[in-house]
Design a protein around this motif. Structure first.
Motif, mmCIF file in Angstrom:
data_model
loop_
_atom_site.group_PDB
_atom_site.id
_atom_site.type_symbol
_atom_site.label_atom_id
_atom_site.label_comp_id
_atom_site.label_asym_id
_atom_site.label_seq_id
_atom_site.Cartn_x
_atom_site.Cartn_y
_atom_site.Cartn_z
ATOM 1 N N VAL A 120 0.811 -1.214 0.000
ATOM 2 C CA VAL A 120 0.000 0.000 0.000
ATOM 3 C C VAL A 120 0.849 1.271 0.000
ATOM 4 N N GLY A 121 1.874 1.327 0.799
ATOM 5 C CA GLY A 121 2.728 2.515 0.857
ATOM 6 C C GLY A 121 3.844 2.495 -0.169
ATOM 7 N N GLY A 122 3.782 1.556 -1.108
ATOM 8 C CA GLY A 122 4.861 1.387 -2.086
ATOM 9 C C GLY A 122 5.929 0.468 -1.516
ATOM 10 N N LEU A 123 6.878 0.141 -2.345
ATOM 11 C CA LEU A 123 7.987 -0.707 -1.908
ATOM 12 C C LEU A 123 8.891 0.113 -0.990
ATOM 13 N N GLY A 124 9.393 -0.506 0.029
ATOM 14 C CA GLY A 124 10.339 0.161 0.916
ATOM 15 C C GLY A 124 11.670 0.350 0.212
#
Length: 130
Positions: A120-124
């Motif tokens: 959801v927050g993009g790839l780390g």
């Protein structure tokens, strides 16, 4: 549908297992069983759209790889790891991997949680995509 699958090897035999619609607890429990000997790999596969995450190795270090919906190949890395090669059994096969390509159980669990949540927050920042 999302499926969790893993291996359970005895000698040259593998009693693979799978379960549908796994919870975070199911994945965490499966990962905790990876011992790098008898149990060496779990995979989480999402059929629609197709994507997967594989966590291999254990019990202390894990190789985390996968594929995104667009075909990008994922790899989770440890920014504090070096290039020293570590022997690890992944999918029943012994391989050598740079320590920087291996992560701890805590990091592997978080990768699975992020995958199940659809990133959801993009790839780390510790993921690479090829």
């Amino acid at each position: 549908m999302i499926t969790l699958a893993g291996d359970d090897r005895v000698g040259s035999r593998s009693a693979d297992w799978s379960s549908d619609d796994p919870s975070v607890a199911d994945v965490t429990e499966a990962l905790a069983r990876l011992d790098g000997k008898r149990r060496t790999e779990i995979s989480i596969v999402d059929d629609a759209p197709f994507r997967f995450l594989t966590i291999s190795g254990g019990p202390d270090l894990f190789l985390v790889t996968g594929e995104l919906e667009d075909g990008g190949i994922l790899h989770l890395k440890d920014p504090n790891g070096d290039e020293q090669e570590i022997g690890l059994v992944c999918g029943g096969q012994l391989g050598k991997f740079p320590r920087s390509h291996l992560v701890t159980a805590k990091e592997a669990v978080q990768a699975a949680v992020d995958f199940l949540g659809g990133f959801v927050g993009g790839l780390g920042k510790y993921w690479t995509v090829e």
